[in-house]
Design an enzyme around this catalytic site. Structure first.
Site, PDB file in Angstrom:
ATOM      1  N   CYS A   8       0.893  -1.279  -0.069  1.00 45.00           N
ATOM      2  CA  CYS A   8      -0.073   0.072  -0.030  1.00 45.00           C
ATOM      3  C   CYS A   8       1.049   1.250  -0.092  1.00 45.00           C
ATOM      4  CB  CYS A   8      -0.679   0.107   1.299  1.00 45.00           C
ATOM      5  SG  CYS A   8      -0.259   0.182   2.845  1.00 45.00           S
ATOM      6  N   ARG A  14      -3.127  -0.617   5.491  1.00 45.48           N
ATOM      7  CA  ARG A  14      -3.778  -1.738   4.913  1.00 45.48           C
ATOM      8  C   ARG A  14      -2.837  -2.978   4.554  1.00 45.48           C
ATOM      9  NH1 ARG A  14      -6.291   1.212  -0.387  1.00 45.48           N
ATOM     10  NH2 ARG A  14      -4.034   2.375   0.014  1.00 45.48           N
ATOM     11  N   ASP A 126      -9.343   2.666   2.372  1.00 42.43           N
ATOM     12  CA  ASP A 126      -8.115   3.183   3.028  1.00 42.43           C
ATOM     13  C   ASP A 126      -8.694   3.772   4.370  1.00 42.43           C
ATOM     14  OD1 ASP A 126      -5.818   4.447   3.934  1.00 42.43           O
ATOM     15  OD2 ASP A 126      -5.695   5.262   1.976  1.00 42.43           O
TER      16      ASP A 126
END
Length: 158
Positions: A8, A14, A126
């Site tokens: 990410c 994440r 996100d």
């Protein structure tokens, strides 16, 4: 050995969530010895003088709610050589994919978005922007579960 790198932007929310969720899943299935699982960033924003920041506290707390520890994981930067080392480079959104391709010099092949394995073209939410770490956890579990099913269908794990 199946080598997986989750990726990410900053490697503090994440991708480390995906790393430790998948590690937990394969451990519970007693197949952890068949895997090498890690995570990395496409940005140096969370890496200062060569030292990465730890997993963001709310991400760490969400994992902890589910009995998952992320230990002393710190952000690391994706390297071009990671394309050769890992079997799967799995990004969380389309921007990650573009950055992975730029940074590794490769397109497609080993590069996937996590929710692709669940039949979706959506991004993993996100939580840095949404604040919804529970939604991100749900997305990651969905993607990791589908990824393991994919590996089984492909005959790569039993």
């Amino acid at each position: 050995m199946i080598k997986i790198l989750f990726i990410c932007h900053g490697n503090i929310c994440r991708s480390p969530m995906a790393e430790f969720i998948l590690k937990d899943m394969v451990e519970k299935e007693n197949i952890a010895d068949q895997f090498e699982i890690a995570s990395a960033a496409t940005s140096t924003e969370e890496i200062w003088r060569g030292v990465g920041n730890p997993v963001y506290p709310p991400a760490r707390e969400e994992l902890h709610k589910h009995g998952i520890s992320c230990g002393d994981k710190r952000a690391t930067l994706l390297k071009a050589s990671d394309y050769d080392h890992y079997d799967y480079l799995i990004g969380m959104d389309t921007r990650n994919i573009k950055n992975i391709e730029r940074m590794t010099g490769h397109r497609g092949g080993k590069i996937f978005m996590l929710l692709e394995f669940a039949g979706s073209h959506e991004s993993v939410i996100d939580p840095w922007y949404s604040g919804r770490f529970d939604d991100t956890y749900r997305d990651v579990v969905t993607g990791c579960t589908a990824f393991l099913e994919y590996l089984r269908k492909e005959g790569k794990i039993k």
